[in-house]
Write an enzyme that holds these catalytic residues in place. Sequence first.
Site, PDB file in Angstrom:
ATOM      1  N   SER A 121       0.832  -1.204   0.000  1.00  0.00           N
ATOM      2  CA  SER A 121       0.000   0.000   0.000  1.00  0.00           C
ATOM      3  C   SER A 121       0.870   1.259   0.000  1.00  0.00           C
ATOM      4  CB  SER A 121      -0.855  -0.020   1.266  1.00  0.00           C
ATOM      5  OG  SER A 121      -1.387   1.245   1.518  1.00  0.00           O
ATOM      6  N   TYR A 144      -1.432   0.240  10.380  1.00  0.00           N
ATOM      7  CA  TYR A 144      -1.677  -0.453   9.103  1.00  0.00           C
ATOM      8  C   TYR A 144      -0.453  -0.308   8.185  1.00  0.00           C
ATOM      9  CZ  TYR A 144      -3.386  -1.078   4.318  1.00  0.00           C
ATOM     10  OH  TYR A 144      -3.521  -1.456   3.008  1.00  0.00           O
ATOM     11  N   LYS A 148       2.183  -3.209   6.827  1.00  0.00           N
ATOM     12  CA  LYS A 148       2.453  -3.496   5.404  1.00  0.00           C
ATOM     13  C   LYS A 148       3.961  -3.403   5.131  1.00  0.00           C
ATOM     14  CE  LYS A 148      -0.442  -4.382   2.852  1.00  0.00           C
ATOM     15  NZ  LYS A 148      -1.211  -5.644   2.654  1.00  0.00           N
TER      16      LYS A 148
HETATM   17  N1  LIG Z   1      -8.671  -1.051  -0.721  1.00  0.00           N
HETATM   18  C1  LIG Z   1      -7.673  -0.206  -0.546  1.00  0.00           C
HETATM   19  O1  LIG Z   1      -7.889   1.007  -0.385  1.00  0.00           O
HETATM   20  C2  LIG Z   1      -6.232  -0.700  -0.601  1.00  0.00           C
HETATM   21  C3  LIG Z   1      -5.222   0.227  -0.869  1.00  0.00           C
HETATM   22  C4  LIG Z   1      -3.903  -0.224  -0.929  1.00  0.00           C
HETATM   23  C5  LIG Z   1      -3.604  -1.562  -0.707  1.00  0.00           C
HETATM   24  N2  LIG Z   1      -4.600  -2.439  -0.430  1.00  0.00           N
HETATM   25  C6  LIG Z   1      -4.218  -3.839  -0.139  1.00  0.00           C
HETATM   26  O2  LIG Z   1      -4.904  -4.720  -0.988  1.00  0.00           O
HETATM   27  C7  LIG Z   1      -5.207  -5.922  -0.295  1.00  0.00           C
HETATM   28  C8  LIG Z   1      -6.672  -6.243  -0.463  1.00  0.00           C
HETATM   29  O3  LIG Z   1      -7.435  -5.147   0.040  1.00  0.00           O
HETATM   30  P1  LIG Z   1      -8.990  -5.022  -0.227  1.00  0.00           P
HETATM   31  O4  LIG Z   1      -9.289  -3.600  -0.380  1.00  0.00           O
HETATM   32  O5  LIG Z   1      -9.399  -5.983  -1.277  1.00  0.00           O
HETATM   33  O6  LIG Z   1      -9.534  -5.500   1.183  1.00  0.00           O
HETATM   34  P2  LIG Z   1     -10.745  -6.489   1.506  1.00  0.00           P
HETATM   35  O7  LIG Z   1     -10.947  -6.416   2.968  1.00  0.00           O
HETATM   36  O8  LIG Z   1     -11.891  -6.226   0.609  1.00  0.00           O
HETATM   37  O9  LIG Z   1     -10.118  -7.906   1.109  1.00  0.00           O
HETATM   38  C9  LIG Z   1      -9.266  -8.626   1.960  1.00  0.00           C
HETATM   39  C10 LIG Z   1      -9.748 -10.062   1.994  1.00  0.00           C
HETATM   40  O10 LIG Z   1      -8.920 -10.780   2.896  1.00  0.00           O
HETATM   41  C11 LIG Z   1      -9.741 -11.601   3.697  1.00  0.00           C
HETATM   42  N3  LIG Z   1      -9.046 -11.818   4.969  1.00  0.00           N
HETATM   43  C12 LIG Z   1      -8.816 -10.896   5.951  1.00  0.00           C
HETATM   44  N4  LIG Z   1      -8.148 -11.497   6.966  1.00  0.00           N
HETATM   45  C13 LIG Z   1      -7.944 -12.793   6.588  1.00  0.00           C
HETATM   46  C14 LIG Z   1      -7.333 -13.908   7.217  1.00  0.00           C
HETATM   47  N5  LIG Z   1      -6.782 -13.822   8.439  1.00  0.00           N
HETATM   48  N6  LIG Z   1      -7.315 -15.105   6.571  1.00  0.00           N
HETATM   49  C15 LIG Z   1      -7.875 -15.224   5.329  1.00  0.00           C
HETATM   50  N7  LIG Z   1      -8.492 -14.204   4.692  1.00  0.00           N
HETATM   51  C16 LIG Z   1      -8.518 -12.998   5.316  1.00  0.00           C
HETATM   52  C17 LIG Z   1     -11.045 -10.837   3.864  1.00  0.00           C
HETATM   53  O11 LIG Z   1     -12.135 -11.699   4.156  1.00  0.00           O
HETATM   54  C18 LIG Z   1     -11.184 -10.200   2.491  1.00  0.00           C
HETATM   55  O12 LIG Z   1     -11.916 -11.022   1.623  1.00  0.00           O
HETATM   56  C19 LIG Z   1      -4.811  -5.715   1.166  1.00  0.00           C
HETATM   57  O13 LIG Z   1      -3.620  -6.394   1.395  1.00  0.00           O
HETATM   58  C20 LIG Z   1      -4.623  -4.219   1.283  1.00  0.00           C
HETATM   59  O14 LIG Z   1      -3.622  -3.905   2.208  1.00  0.00           O
HETATM   60  C21 LIG Z   1      -5.906  -2.048  -0.396  1.00  0.00           C
END
Ligand SMILES: NC(=O)c1ccc[n+]([C@@H]2O[C@H](COP(=O)([O-])OP(=O)(O)OC[C@H]3O[C@@H](n4cnc5c(N)ncnc54)[C@H](O)[C@@H]3O)[C@@H](O)[C@H]2O)c1
Length: 367
Positions: A121, A144, A148
Amino acid sequence: MRILVTGGTGYVGSHVCVDLIAAGHDVVVVDNLANSRYDVLDRIAAIAGKRPRFLCLDIRHGALLRAALRAYRFDGVAHLAGMRSTEESMREPSDYYRSNVAGTANVIDAASGCPFVLSSSASVYGDVAGVADEDRPPAPTSAYGRSKLAAEMLVRDVVDARGGHAWVLRVFNPAGAHKSGRLGDDPRGAPCNLVPRLEQVAVGVRERLAVYGSDYATGDGTAVRDYVHVMDVARAHRFALESRGIEREVGVCNLGTGRGSSVLDVVAAFERASGRRIPCRIESRRRGDAAECRADVQRARRQLGFVALRGLDELCADALRWRRYWLDCLRPPLDAAVEQPTPAAGAPPRQRRMRPRPRPRRLPSGL
Ligand SMILES: NC(=O)c1ccc[n+]([C@@H]2O[C@H](COP(=O)([O-])OP(=O)(O)OC[C@H]3O[C@@H](n4cnc5c(N)ncnc54)[C@H](O)[C@@H]3O)[C@@H](O)[C@H]2O)c1
């Protein structure tokens, strides 16, 4: 290639699955559904033409994960499972380290040896105040962001020790939805990101948008961010998985558009997409929010061949289509609104008139 996608039913992960399946890859999803829904798999199948294999597993349980994945040989891992809320991470930091750091260690051990893509991120940079390139020293300001960054360091150490290669993709502000309108951001709690909140205002389930700060040193005084379409983010994950990385090397790339949009730019794009005015209320700045944060995208272009293809108008139109679908799924089926007479004894039961749309198993919360 057979790809393991952790977090594959989540927001970004589900779009990664669609993109990978559409490109002919075989996808296995690991997710514990902590922040996603089981019926996402049906929607991935409806869009991409194939349902990924699903393993309902928690990445914090290393032994279970290793045992379950032993039966598979993967050609690559896209690791997206984890927790993603800045505010929540400041209240529950241990949860964030358990999921985002210990969870990453478990995944990398369970799928040992194959190319690894970590969805990281822009929050690892901290207060950017302009454009961030990958050589900028990380200085995360939240638990957070620090979790990361710790996951990035872990991936680097593992590649150093065991060989292989990995990519760290620092995603800026992923937003929007699949153009079918069937997949999008659907968090369990109230959304904290701008675009899902705007979607809710645009369809009338939230009264107005709170705009945090209108006195920043930006063109219109509101904060500027790099919003990148989630399908572009998904494609970049595929490019990383398909690329031949260099042995014992970890490639780090920003994923953004390189363009900044202010809060009011995004509001205007939503007004164009929805054809209605979005009521806004100016609130005071939130602690820790930078005036401007944009990605330097040169390295992603050079090393991955990645350029974001979709602009803000397309992003908002897709987001709105998704939110209308989501709202539609909450309406009762046609026959639930009309009381049916009890059939006479012995009479054949009436056929139920079903709505043609799939309905989520649980109602989305966070209105
Ligand atoms: N959405 C954003 O704004 C954003 C920005 C930058 C980076 N990211 C990164 O992208 C990745 C995905 O983010 P997202 O927005 O899709 O989030 P999200 O919460 O929609 O998806 C994450 C998924 O991981 C699953 N999960 C969480 N803990 C878990 C565990 N212990 N075991 C198994 N599954 C688990 C959740 O059920 C969910 O389906 C993350 O690593 C996040 O750091 C997201």
